[in-house]
Design a protein around this motif. Structure first.
Motif, PDB file in Angstrom:
ATOM      1  N   GLU A   1     -20.447  -2.863 -67.095  1.00 30.25           N
ATOM      2  CA  GLU A   1     -18.724  -3.444 -66.777  1.00 30.25           C
ATOM      3  C   GLU A   1     -18.163  -3.823 -65.782  1.00 30.25           C
ATOM      4  OE1 GLU A   1     -16.698  -2.026 -71.273  1.00 30.25           O
ATOM      5  OE2 GLU A   1     -17.674  -0.689 -70.139  1.00 30.25           O
ATOM      6  N   VAL A   2     -17.665  -4.467 -65.417  1.00 30.32           N
ATOM      7  CA  VAL A   2     -16.731  -4.998 -64.155  1.00 30.32           C
ATOM      8  C   VAL A   2     -14.964  -4.362 -64.226  1.00 30.32           C
ATOM      9  CG1 VAL A   2     -15.535  -6.780 -62.489  1.00 30.32           C
ATOM     10  CG2 VAL A   2     -18.196  -7.274 -64.005  1.00 30.32           C
ATOM     11  N   VAL A   3     -15.200  -3.321 -63.714  1.00 34.74           N
ATOM     12  CA  VAL A   3     -14.126  -2.592 -63.844  1.00 34.74           C
ATOM     13  C   VAL A   3     -12.843  -2.581 -62.111  1.00 34.74           C
ATOM     14  CG1 VAL A   3     -14.648  -0.852 -65.698  1.00 34.74           C
ATOM     15  CG2 VAL A   3     -14.477  -0.162 -63.254  1.00 34.74           C
ATOM     16  N   GLU A   4     -11.675  -2.625 -61.919  1.00 32.84           N
ATOM     17  CA  GLU A   4     -10.818  -3.079 -61.098  1.00 32.84           C
ATOM     18  C   GLU A   4     -10.867  -0.620 -60.585  1.00 32.84           C
ATOM     19  OE1 GLU A   4      -9.437  -4.508 -58.851  1.00 32.84           O
ATOM     20  OE2 GLU A   4      -9.982  -5.993 -60.266  1.00 32.84           O
ATOM     21  N   ASP A   5     -11.526  -0.943 -58.797  1.00 34.61           N
ATOM     22  CA  ASP A   5     -11.522   0.639 -58.844  1.00 34.61           C
ATOM     23  C   ASP A   5     -10.386   0.339 -57.292  1.00 34.61           C
ATOM     24  OD1 ASP A   5     -11.870   3.117 -57.768  1.00 34.61           O
ATOM     25  OD2 ASP A   5     -13.815   2.440 -56.409  1.00 34.61           O
ATOM     26  N   VAL A   6     -10.330   1.466 -56.812  1.00 31.74           N
ATOM     27  CA  VAL A   6      -8.793   1.267 -55.491  1.00 31.74           C
ATOM     28  C   VAL A   6      -9.365   0.152 -55.061  1.00 31.74           C
ATOM     29  CG1 VAL A   6      -7.798   3.273 -56.255  1.00 31.74           C
ATOM     30  CG2 VAL A   6      -9.731   3.412 -53.825  1.00 31.74           C
ATOM     31  N   ASP A   7     -10.656   0.231 -54.114  1.00 27.77           N
ATOM     32  CA  ASP A   7     -11.076  -1.160 -53.617  1.00 27.77           C
ATOM     33  C   ASP A   7     -11.407  -2.553 -53.945  1.00 27.77           C
ATOM     34  OD1 ASP A   7     -10.431   0.962 -51.342  1.00 27.77           O
ATOM     35  OD2 ASP A   7     -12.450   1.199 -51.779  1.00 27.77           O
TER      36      ASP A   7
ATOM     37  N   THR B   1     -21.398   4.082 -60.796  1.00 25.87           N
ATOM     38  CA  THR B   1     -20.271   2.362 -60.538  1.00 25.87           C
ATOM     39  C   THR B   1     -21.016   2.764 -59.301  1.00 25.87           C
ATOM     40  OG1 THR B   1     -18.547   4.360 -59.907  1.00 25.87           O
ATOM     41  CG2 THR B   1     -18.188   3.298 -61.850  1.00 25.87           C
ATOM     42  N   GLY B   2     -20.893   0.957 -58.759  1.00 22.34           N
ATOM     43  CA  GLY B   2     -21.061   0.808 -57.813  1.00 22.34           C
ATOM     44  C   GLY B   2     -21.017  -0.361 -57.832  1.00 22.34           C
ATOM     45  N   PRO B   3     -20.832  -0.917 -55.758  1.00 23.05           N
ATOM     46  CA  PRO B   3     -20.637  -2.554 -55.937  1.00 23.05           C
ATOM     47  C   PRO B   3     -21.334  -3.929 -56.873  1.00 23.05           C
ATOM     48  CG  PRO B   3     -21.555  -1.419 -53.774  1.00 23.05           C
ATOM     49  CD  PRO B   3     -21.919  -0.554 -55.060  1.00 23.05           C
ATOM     50  N   LEU B   4     -20.877  -4.961 -56.900  1.00 16.67           N
ATOM     51  CA  LEU B   4     -21.064  -5.987 -57.592  1.00 16.67           C
ATOM     52  C   LEU B   4     -22.076  -6.428 -57.214  1.00 16.67           C
ATOM     53  CD1 LEU B   4     -18.089  -5.589 -59.220  1.00 16.67           C
ATOM     54  CD2 LEU B   4     -18.416  -7.589 -59.584  1.00 16.67           C
ATOM     55  N   THR B   5     -21.996  -6.394 -55.455  1.00 12.87           N
ATOM     56  CA  THR B   5     -23.689  -6.382 -54.572  1.00 12.87           C
ATOM     57  C   THR B   5     -24.296  -5.889 -55.189  1.00 12.87           C
ATOM     58  OG1 THR B   5     -22.333  -6.074 -52.665  1.00 12.87           O
ATOM     59  CG2 THR B   5     -21.806  -8.125 -53.982  1.00 12.87           C
ATOM     60  N   GLU B   6     -24.439  -4.864 -55.680  1.00 17.06           N
ATOM     61  CA  GLU B   6     -25.522  -4.296 -55.420  1.00 17.06           C
ATOM     62  C   GLU B   6     -26.153  -3.971 -57.216  1.00 17.06           C
ATOM     63  OE1 GLU B   6     -24.521  -0.928 -52.777  1.00 17.06           O
ATOM     64  OE2 GLU B   6     -24.005  -2.129 -51.550  1.00 17.06           O
ATOM     65  N   ALA B   7     -25.840  -4.848 -57.742  1.00 23.46           N
ATOM     66  CA  ALA B   7     -26.460  -4.033 -58.914  1.00 23.46           C
ATOM     67  C   ALA B   7     -27.667  -3.749 -59.568  1.00 23.46           C
ATOM     68  CB  ALA B   7     -26.103  -6.410 -60.123  1.00 23.46           C
ATOM     69  N   ASP B   8     -28.363  -3.852 -58.903  1.00 23.62           N
ATOM     70  CA  ASP B   8     -29.906  -4.050 -59.301  1.00 23.62           C
ATOM     71  C   ASP B   8     -30.270  -2.616 -58.683  1.00 23.62           C
ATOM     72  OD1 ASP B   8     -32.892  -5.360 -60.154  1.00 23.62           O
ATOM     73  OD2 ASP B   8     -33.174  -4.420 -58.522  1.00 23.62           O
ATOM     74  N   ALA B   9     -29.892  -2.717 -57.552  1.00 24.31           N
ATOM     75  CA  ALA B   9     -30.088  -1.122 -57.080  1.00 24.31           C
ATOM     76  C   ALA B   9     -28.984   0.146 -57.614  1.00 24.31           C
ATOM     77  CB  ALA B   9     -29.133  -0.630 -55.085  1.00 24.31           C
ATOM     78  N   LEU B  10     -28.125  -0.522 -58.410  1.00 21.41           N
ATOM     79  CA  LEU B  10     -27.508   0.104 -59.299  1.00 21.41           C
ATOM     80  C   LEU B  10     -27.943   0.860 -59.617  1.00 21.41           C
ATOM     81  CD1 LEU B  10     -24.687   1.827 -59.872  1.00 21.41           C
ATOM     82  CD2 LEU B  10     -23.730   0.275 -60.716  1.00 21.41           C
ATOM     83  N   GLY B  11     -28.888  -0.518 -61.272  1.00 24.70           N
ATOM     84  CA  GLY B  11     -29.141  -0.296 -62.040  1.00 24.70           C
ATOM     85  C   GLY B  11     -30.390   0.855 -62.029  1.00 24.70           C
ATOM     86  N   ASP B  12     -31.201   0.733 -60.963  1.00 24.61           N
ATOM     87  CA  ASP B  12     -32.353   1.581 -60.466  1.00 24.61           C
ATOM     88  C   ASP B  12     -32.273   3.195 -60.083  1.00 24.61           C
ATOM     89  OD1 ASP B  12     -35.430   1.828 -59.436  1.00 24.61           O
ATOM     90  OD2 ASP B  12     -35.199   2.454 -58.005  1.00 24.61           O
TER      91      ASP B  12
END
Length: 320
Positions: A245-251, A275-286
């Motif tokens: 899910e896309v959530v709001e973080d401090v940054d 949690t991680g950046p939207l631009t690193e979705a594949d790496a986050l899942g891995d």
């Protein structure tokens, strides 16, 4: 402009989903023709795992694309294998419907209200394993068939069925839902609620037409979820749930990803999150998959692949 031939499975849900994509394309000025394609998953009532998994729904549509009989195809994303198909590309992932599972039960009962011994139908190893882990004493029954066929069994030989809420919403059947199941109890399938619009990789005309339909937040979320599944080397027969899910973080906005791997009897259960950046979705899942593997997910997945899928009764004491 040349007509876009849109390949779709022939079920009511599939044609409804394809119709949503066709409507978006028509609103943008394109002419669209729906072409019905029959898949093995539509005609064979055997458990999906015995037919090779979710790919049985995608293979005939992909064959039609390769052969040039259609220009694009609409898949339920959870039915699409994680491995890329040579020569094809997912050109658009439209905005996602509610990804949760839904309980449709007699008398409007919720999961917590169903008496021990209630017969609950589902064709999903993921749903069976997580429902078993709740320790509610349910008898979990293997079922197949379209949405209407499954719903008709409630109050006859079943006390309830569990289906994707997104499918019921798209068919206008949400009034039959007794409970939208909290992902804290049952995590949905990777990609559940999302559609994938696939076309030939070299067909720039179709890719350009589909580009405006793509929803970046949905694509990022499902990319992370499917990366978990791919890294676990798991498919239809593996009881794996994942939700990003896309959530709001401090940054700013980030992806919050949860995943679960649960043994068929609910006895072994791994749930982890990152949690991680939207631009690193594949790496986050891995990364999340590697954490699960380090904690023993591979053993659960391997055991699940060897487990038959008969009716299963779970003990009411498991929750205590």
């Amino acid at each position: 402009m040349t007509t876009l031939r849109l390949g779709t499975r022939r079920s009511a849900l599939a044609t409804t989903q394809s119709g949503l994509v066709a409507d978006r394309l028509r609103a943008a000025g394109h002419t669209v023709e729906l072409v019905e394609i029959v898949t093995e998953g539509d005609t064979n009532r055997a458990p999906l795992a015995s037919m090779g998994g979710t790919g049985v729904f995608a293979s005939a549509l992909r064959e039609a694309l390769h052969e040039g009989r259609v220009d694009l195809a609409v898949h339920s994303l959870k039915d699409l294998p994680t491995a890329p198909e040579e020569g094809l590309v997912v050109a658009a992932v439209p905005p996602r419907e509610d990804p949760r599972d839904a309980l449709v039960a007699r008398d409007g009962l919720t999961l917590g209200e169903l008496p021990a011994g209630s017969r609950v139908g589902t064709g999903s190893p993921r749903r069976r394993s997580q429902l078993a882990a709740l320790g509610l004493g349910l008898e979990l029954v293997e079922i197949r068939g379209n949405v209407g066929t499954r719903l008709a069994r409630v109050g006859e030989d079943l006390d309830a069925v569990v289906l994707a809420l997104s499918g019921l919403a798209r068919l206008g059947l949400t009034e039959q839902v007794s409970e939208a199941i909290d992902p804290l109890q049952v995590l949905p399938a990777p990609g559940q609620g999302a559609l994938a619009v696939e076309c030939r990789e070299q067909d720039t005309r179709v890719r350009d037409a589909l580009a405006p339909l793509d929803h970046p937040d949905t694509r990022a979320a499902v990319t992370a979820e499917r990366a978990v599944l791919a890294a676990l080397e798991a498919g239809c027969s593996a009881p794996v749930g994942a939700l990003a899910e896309v959530v709001e973080d401090v940054d700013g906005p980030v992806l919050s990803l949860r995943a679960a791997v649960v043994a068929p009897d609910g006895g072994d259960e791994l749930r982890r999150s990152l949690t991680g950046p939207l631009t690193e979705a594949d790496a986050l899942g891995d990364r999340l998959a590697q954490i699960l593997l380090e904690d023993g997910a591979d053993e659960i997945v391997a055991a699940a692949s060897q487990t038959p899928t008969p009716s299963t009764t779970t003990s009411p004491e498991r929750a205590l």
